[in-house]
Design a protein around this motif. Structure first.
Motif, PDB file in Angstrom:
ATOM      1  N   PRO A 272       9.887  -8.709  12.318  1.00  0.00           N
ATOM      2  CA  PRO A 272       8.868  -8.551  13.352  1.00  0.00           C
ATOM      3  C   PRO A 272       8.828  -7.111  13.876  1.00  0.00           C
ATOM      4  CG  PRO A 272      10.034 -10.602  13.679  1.00  0.00           C
ATOM      5  CD  PRO A 272      10.757  -9.858  12.586  1.00  0.00           C
ATOM      6  N   GLY A 273       7.643  -6.538  13.889  1.00  0.00           N
ATOM      7  CA  GLY A 273       7.457  -5.164  14.326  1.00  0.00           C
ATOM      8  C   GLY A 273       7.669  -4.147  13.217  1.00  0.00           C
ATOM      9  N   GLY A 274       8.067  -4.608  12.034  1.00  0.00           N
ATOM     10  CA  GLY A 274       8.305  -3.705  10.906  1.00  0.00           C
ATOM     11  C   GLY A 274       7.006  -3.298  10.220  1.00  0.00           C
ATOM     12  N   THR A 275       7.164  -2.654   9.094  1.00  0.00           N
ATOM     13  CA  THR A 275       6.013  -2.201   8.318  1.00  0.00           C
ATOM     14  C   THR A 275       5.848  -3.086   7.082  1.00  0.00           C
ATOM     15  OG1 THR A 275       6.415   0.075   9.035  1.00  0.00           O
ATOM     16  CG2 THR A 275       5.024  -0.221   7.093  1.00  0.00           C
ATOM     17  N   CYS A 276       4.652  -3.542   6.883  1.00  0.00           N
ATOM     18  CA  CYS A 276       4.370  -4.370   5.708  1.00  0.00           C
ATOM     19  C   CYS A 276       4.356  -3.503   4.453  1.00  0.00           C
ATOM     20  CB  CYS A 276       3.014  -5.055   5.848  1.00  0.00           C
ATOM     21  SG  CYS A 276       2.994  -6.387   7.060  1.00  0.00           S
ATOM     22  N   PRO A 277       4.866  -4.038   3.348  1.00  0.00           N
ATOM     23  CA  PRO A 277       4.739  -3.298   2.092  1.00  0.00           C
ATOM     24  C   PRO A 277       3.275  -3.265   1.675  1.00  0.00           C
ATOM     25  CG  PRO A 277       5.637  -5.487   1.687  1.00  0.00           C
ATOM     26  CD  PRO A 277       5.539  -5.326   3.174  1.00  0.00           C
ATOM     27  N   PRO A 278       2.898  -2.284   0.860  1.00  0.00           N
ATOM     28  CA  PRO A 278       1.506  -2.272   0.400  1.00  0.00           C
ATOM     29  C   PRO A 278       1.203  -3.556  -0.381  1.00  0.00           C
ATOM     30  CG  PRO A 278       2.702  -0.304  -0.356  1.00  0.00           C
ATOM     31  CD  PRO A 278       3.685  -1.212   0.302  1.00  0.00           C
ATOM     32  N   PRO A 279      -0.001  -4.086  -0.206  1.00  0.00           N
ATOM     33  CA  PRO A 279      -0.340  -5.306  -0.952  1.00  0.00           C
ATOM     34  C   PRO A 279      -0.290  -5.053  -2.462  1.00  0.00           C
ATOM     35  CG  PRO A 279      -1.975  -4.877   0.745  1.00  0.00           C
ATOM     36  CD  PRO A 279      -1.087  -3.678   0.673  1.00  0.00           C
ATOM     37  N   ARG A 280       0.178  -6.055  -3.191  1.00  0.00           N
ATOM     38  CA  ARG A 280       0.115  -6.006  -4.652  1.00  0.00           C
ATOM     39  C   ARG A 280      -1.327  -6.222  -5.054  1.00  0.00           C
ATOM     40  NH1 ARG A 280       4.557 -10.393  -5.244  1.00  0.00           N
ATOM     41  NH2 ARG A 280       3.250 -11.036  -6.980  1.00  0.00           N
ATOM     42  N   ALA A 281      -1.697  -5.778  -6.227  1.00  0.00           N
ATOM     43  CA  ALA A 281      -3.098  -5.867  -6.677  1.00  0.00           C
ATOM     44  C   ALA A 281      -3.590  -7.309  -6.676  1.00  0.00           C
ATOM     45  CB  ALA A 281      -3.251  -5.257  -8.064  1.00  0.00           C
ATOM     46  N   ASN A 282      -2.772  -8.216  -7.244  1.00  0.00           N
ATOM     47  CA  ASN A 282      -3.184  -9.613  -7.325  1.00  0.00           C
ATOM     48  C   ASN A 282      -1.960 -10.469  -7.638  1.00  0.00           C
ATOM     49  OD1 ASN A 282      -2.866  -9.703 -10.295  1.00  0.00           O
ATOM     50  ND2 ASN A 282      -4.650  -8.359 -10.284  1.00  0.00           N
ATOM     51  N   ALA A 283      -2.168 -11.769  -7.776  1.00  0.00           N
ATOM     52  CA  ALA A 283      -1.054 -12.703  -7.986  1.00  0.00           C
ATOM     53  C   ALA A 283      -0.368 -12.501  -9.324  1.00  0.00           C
ATOM     54  CB  ALA A 283      -1.545 -14.143  -7.872  1.00  0.00           C
ATOM     55  N   ALA A 284      -1.027 -11.865 -10.281  1.00  0.00           N
ATOM     56  CA  ALA A 284      -0.404 -11.622 -11.593  1.00  0.00           C
ATOM     57  C   ALA A 284       0.405 -10.326 -11.605  1.00  0.00           C
ATOM     58  CB  ALA A 284      -1.470 -11.563 -12.675  1.00  0.00           C
ATOM     59  N   ASP A 285       0.269  -9.516 -10.583  1.00  0.00           N
ATOM     60  CA  ASP A 285       0.934  -8.201 -10.491  1.00  0.00           C
ATOM     61  C   ASP A 285       2.410  -8.346 -10.191  1.00  0.00           C
ATOM     62  OD1 ASP A 285       1.402  -5.510 -10.289  1.00  0.00           O
ATOM     63  OD2 ASP A 285       0.543  -5.326  -8.284  1.00  0.00           O
TER      64      ASP A 285
END
Length: 194
Positions: A181-194
């Motif tokens: 909580p309060g941290g930084t989210c990792p960048p989203p992956r391109a899609n579910a196959a990534d």
């Protein structure tokens, strides 16, 4: 006195037994065909096609976290708690978060993948949108899909306060606990196959 032989059977009387033999043979062949089909049919081929149920986590319409369905009850408790806090904060900002999908049984996940293959025309493309049951975090209760679009945008901007992050770039609705909580989210992956 001698007895005379009985008069010969009429032609129709002689053909009756033949008709019974032929009809009996046809019935025997039909029964054998049906029996062999049942014995050698692929498993499940004779069963009705799968229809998603609420017991498998299927939601016919979006729900709140207060819903008693398995899709909500079987979510990971930490994810559910974080979503509850986020939903309360969102409500004070005038945003209503609804759950469009939560926990899913493996057979529901497989059905969704099968439907995606039919829609997209290939398994490779379908896997960009729907994970296999052994890879889906919905099956373990560690993922949730939210709606409507305004709630997705709000949670994407503010969800990290509760550890909630958008996982895939092509799925604005899919969130998991990916940071403290309060941290930084990792960048989203391109899609579910990534």
């Amino acid at each position: 006195m001698s007895t005379l032989p009985a008069p010969s059977d009429s032609p129709s009387a002689r053909t009756r037994p033949l008709v019974f033999v032929i009809v009996g043979a046809v019935i025997a062949v039909l029964l054998a065909t049906l029996t062999m089909g049942a014995v050698f049919a692929p498993v499940g081929a004779l069963a009705a096609p799968y229809q998603p149920t609420s017991a498998d986590g299927y939601l016919r319409e979006p729900v709140t976290l207060d819903d008693s369905s398995p899709a909500i009850r079987r979510l990971d408790p930490e994810l559910r708690a974080a979503l509850g806090k986020a939903a309360d904060a969102a409500a004070t900002a005038g945003v209503a978060i609804r759950i469009t999908s939560g926990w899913r049984a493996p057979r529901l996940q497989q059905w969704l993948l099968d439907q995606a293959v039919k829609s997209y025309g290939s398994e490779q493309t379908a896997l960009e949108w729907v994970a296999t049951p052994d890879r889906s975090h919905h099956v373990s209760g560690a993922a949730v899909d939210v709606g409507p679009v305004g709630a997705q945008a709000w949670l994407s901007r503010c969800g990290a306060q509760w550890g909630l992050c958008q996982v895939y770039g092509n799925e604005a609705w899919h969130f998991e606990l990916l940071t403290t909580p309060g941290g930084t989210c990792p960048p989203p992956r391109a899609n579910a196959a990534d």
